[in-house]
Design an enzyme around this catalytic site. Structure first.
Site, PDB file in Angstrom:
ATOM      1  N   CYS A 276       0.796  -1.234   0.000  1.00 34.13           N
ATOM      2  CA  CYS A 276       0.000   0.000   0.000  1.00 34.13           C
ATOM      3  C   CYS A 276       0.826   1.280   0.000  1.00 34.13           C
ATOM      4  O   CYS A 276       0.525   2.204  -0.751  1.00 34.13           O
ATOM      5  CB  CYS A 276      -0.999  -0.005   1.153  1.00 34.13           C
ATOM      6  SG  CYS A 276      -0.253  -0.029   2.800  1.00 34.13           S
ATOM      7  N   HIS A 340      -3.103   0.992   6.834  1.00 37.19           N
ATOM      8  CA  HIS A 340      -3.291   0.996   5.386  1.00 37.19           C
ATOM      9  C   HIS A 340      -2.985   2.414   4.915  1.00 37.19           C
ATOM     10  O   HIS A 340      -3.269   3.381   5.608  1.00 37.19           O
ATOM     11  CB  HIS A 340      -4.715   0.578   5.016  1.00 37.19           C
ATOM     12  CG  HIS A 340      -4.940   0.529   3.538  1.00 37.19           C
ATOM     13  ND1 HIS A 340      -4.018  -0.029   2.666  1.00 37.19           N
ATOM     14  CD2 HIS A 340      -5.943   0.999   2.761  1.00 37.19           C
ATOM     15  CE1 HIS A 340      -4.469   0.091   1.421  1.00 37.19           C
ATOM     16  NE2 HIS A 340      -5.632   0.712   1.461  1.00 37.19           N
ATOM     17  N   ASP A 363      -7.377   5.623  -3.559  1.00 40.03           N
ATOM     18  CA  ASP A 363      -6.609   4.476  -3.054  1.00 40.03           C
ATOM     19  C   ASP A 363      -6.237   3.580  -4.230  1.00 40.03           C
ATOM     20  O   ASP A 363      -7.102   3.025  -4.893  1.00 40.03           O
ATOM     21  CB  ASP A 363      -7.460   3.699  -2.042  1.00 40.03           C
ATOM     22  CG  ASP A 363      -6.659   2.602  -1.334  1.00 40.03           C
ATOM     23  OD1 ASP A 363      -5.502   2.360  -1.737  1.00 40.03           O
ATOM     24  OD2 ASP A 363      -7.190   2.000  -0.383  1.00 40.03           O
TER      25      ASP A 363
END
Length: 705
Positions: A276, A340, A363
């Site tokens: 991530c 995250h 994202d």
């Protein structure tokens, strides 16, 4: 008389770069720059020399700017060079500033909604008195980017000072690690590197975003969230979370985005491997290069809501053993990531009602599809905070990430749904949302950490926070069903799992559960304690140690259950980033009261120290020493440092280091030749066969000789 023939066209790359805030791009600073980089909605200057003097009464010069191979209305600008034109923010124009014989100086104005990209220019010359014409194609690159400095641009930021951070800063930090030991990992964005803009153009082409959509930051940022991962369309990075990276680069080894984008551009193949924060680092590089203000955001304890219930559901058997699947959602179980990382991008949202402009979450980590593809956002932070899940794009998924409730369910044949609720925890998810504080970079500590939780949600437990979540629940039929069931069993025994804050690598630790019996009768309790190594996305790797047993707690008495974990138990089973999870479950025989809790912590590793033995002088060779002490009882082999710096030639250097005996100092010399004055940053990572993901950074000043 024949039409004019063009001898040369020049766009003053350096002079135009100053007012356009593009002076940091490397190609502008070449000895003789040939690439021009400007921003839309703001005039820039050029000059054209012909092979004979320009005659204002007879000569016609037309400038035709094109974007893409099939230019249409939005992707073409055609204008005649004239003296008396008044620029207008919605149209192209070219104004003559000066005529000196065969040389004409002019100023081009572009629309503030112009699609961004690499534009081509054709000059067509003709005469008023005949049909003859000459065509000249300008053969250098001319990039036109978003202009967040211009109040009419959709990316405009009112506090223009912040653009120094969110567009022009090429180094940053990404907060990684579980909540108790989270730390800033330095990242070199390098958006001004000569490889980046060409790589970004290649990405947008590969994503097949129509040229006329490239002026809309909403569409562009959504496409960036899709093309930075490779799931749908041979995008930049392959995501991988299983610890097996031998055929690529391990995510923890990257020090910045440039190497990734340069490799993508050079090979035109997907780059292995990302996780991530790597996706998020690349997104910020791409956005800042294009002129979209961007920041990297870390959510500590992040929910992945796989079934849109706005809850994260964990299921247990009747004996309180955790199930590793979701019986109600065969596609995939909900999961909780230690942390995250995603991005916020800044823009107005003319496609939504007023009040939803500003920061938007995007994202690029491929988790769930949105409109059939692995993309997510832009979701307005304001909509996430208020629980308004009907707005574009993916507000519901982001709301769950920061604010879902954690619900535990135990198999129960007597319950209508087959499961009864063990407990619900409103405080577990989205403990803290962090980003880098503007204008500060702290290579050794966390002085540059900014807590932006309040931009994503109301303070936990306040009426506004519950209302925002329930607002989301109200719009979701599935979520309503989950929230309708609440625990109502008797609970006269209390359980508490003690927190483990920090464990230095190579040291033992103890897991303890405190049990208090509040009733006037003795209680027989079945309990289980487990320590497991986990990947940061919540996937379990290996059970390190587990105990199960029965304990009797007398009336009004206190007992504890504990388990001691030695380095030899966990060292062979640690996975990347050394995250551990401790889980505890218990069930009271007499009342069937059940309880479960878990906690995450990280086994801590040393940082790399970066030291210089002398002052750095521009253009003079010097040496930096990289070092740390081996914390293990075993020798480190296959040692390699990887270093990126903003002020040293070459993008990323790799240095092999000799094996290091247990507890010995490990060091390597890094030759440095500084090529720019002022403060420069160094970012280092280290790997060996036995120990990985060691980081360090330093900021140092370069002086004149």
């Amino acid at each position: 008389m024949d039409p004019l023939v063009v001898d040369v066209v020049h766009f003053y790359p350096r002079e135009n770069a100053q007012p356009h805030n593009t002076v940091k791009f490397e190609v502008i600073n070449d000895e003789n720059p040939t690439i021009t980089i400007v921003r839309r909605g703001q005039p820039f200057n050029g000059v054209v020399r012909f092979t004979r003097p320009f005659d204002e009464n007879e000569d016609v010069v037309q400038l035709v700017f094109n974007l893409g191979d099939k230019p249409l209305m939005d992707t073409q600008g055609s204008m005649i060079l004239k003296r008396d034109v008044i620029p207008d923010k919605h149209s192209w124009c070219a104004k003559i500033l000066d005529i000196q014989g065969d040389t004409v100086s002019f100023e081009v104005s572009t629309p503030v909604t112009l699609p961004v990209g690499c534009w081509t220019l054709r000059l067509v010359t003709s005469l008023k008195s005949s049909h003859a014409r000459e065509v000249y194609d300008y053969d250098q690159d001319l990039y036109i980017l978003f202009n967040p400095w211009n109040p009419d641009d959709q990316t405009y930021m009112e506090d223009v000072g912040l653009l120094q951070e969110y567009v022009l800063n090429d180094v940053g930090k990404v907060w990684v690690g579980p909540i108790k030991t989270t730390r800033g990992k330095p990242w070199f964005y390098g958006q001004f590197d000569s490889a980046v803009l060409p790589a970004v153009m290649f990405m947008l082409d590969r994503a097949d975003i129509p040229f006329h959509h490239r002026g809309d930051p909403v569409k562009v940022s959504r496409v960036i969230s899709r093309i930075v991962n490779s799931n749908d369309d041979a995008g930049v990075l392959v995501g991988r979370w299983d610890g097996d990276y031998d055929d690529g680069t391990a995510p923890s080894e990257w020090t910045g985005s440039v190497e990734i984008l340069a490799q993508y551009l050079e090979t035109q193949q997907v780059v292995p491997y990302g996780q991530c924060w790597v996706f998020a680092g690349v997104v910020t590089t791409v956005c800042r290069a294009l002129g979209i203000p961007s920041r990297v955001v870390s959510n500590l304890v992040s929910a992945h809501d796989a079934n849109s219930s706005l809850t994260v559901d964990k299921y247990y058997t009747e004996n309180m053993e955790e199930l590793d699947f979701d019986p109600n959602n065969p596609q995939g179980a909900d999961s909780i990531w230690n942390y995250h990382v995603w991005n916020d991008v800044w823009m107005a949202r003319p496609d939504l009602p007023p009040g939803y402009g500003g920061w938007q979450a995007v994202d690029a980590t491929p988790q769930e599809t949105s409109s059939g593809m692995y993309q997510c956002g832009p979701a307005p932070l304001e909509a996430i905070k208020q629980g308004v899940i009907g707005f574009n794009y993916d507000v519901e998924f982001m709301l769950a990430s920061v604010n879902a409730d954690l619900m535990r369910w135990r198999k129960d044949p007597e319950s209508e749904s087959g499961y009864s609720m063990v407990d619900t925890n409103n405080y577990h998810i989205g403990r803290m949302v962090l980003t880098k504080k503007p204008f500060v970079f702290d290579p050794l500590g966390d002085e540059d950490r900014q807590d932006i939780t309040a931009e994503y949600k109301h303070r936990e437990g306040t009426a506004s926070e519950r209302l925002a979540l329930m607002n989301g629940v109200r719009y979701s039929e599935r979520a309503k069903r989950y929230y309708a069931v609440a625990a109502n069993s008797s609970s006269d025994v209390t359980f508490k799992l003690r927190d483990i804050d920090t464990v230095p690598i190579g040291k033992e630790f103890r897991v303890i559960v405190d049990i208090d019996n509040m009733s006037d009768e003795g209680r027989n309790i079945k309990a289980a304690l487990t320590a497991t190594s986990v990947f940061y996305n919540g996937v379990k790797a290996d059970v390190v140690k587990k105990i199960e047993g029965k304990v009797f707690v007398g009336p009004q008495k206190h007992e504890q259950v504990s388990i001691l974990v030695q380095p030899d138990d966990y060292l062979p089973k640690l996975v990347e980033y050394c995250n551990m999870k401790i889980s505890a479950m218990a069930i009271v025989d007499e009342t069937k009261q059940s309880w479960a809790d878990d906690d995450d912590f990280q086994v801590l590793k040393p940082d790399i120290s970066i030291k210089f033995n002398e002052d750095l002088i521009i253009g003079q060779p010097a040496t930096a020493v990289l070092s740390f002490v081996n914390p293990l009882e075993r020798t480190l082999t296959g040692c390699e440092f990887r270093v990126t710096s903003s002020g040293v030639a070459g993008r990323t250097l790799r240095l092999a280091a000799a094996p290091a005996a247990p507890h010995a100092l490990l060091s390597a010399d890094l030759p440095v030749l500084p090529n720019k004055l002022g403060m420069i940053n160094f970012i280092a990572t280290f790997k060996s066969a036995e120990l990985k993901d060691i980081n360090g950074s330093a900021t140092v000043e370069v002086f004149e000789g």
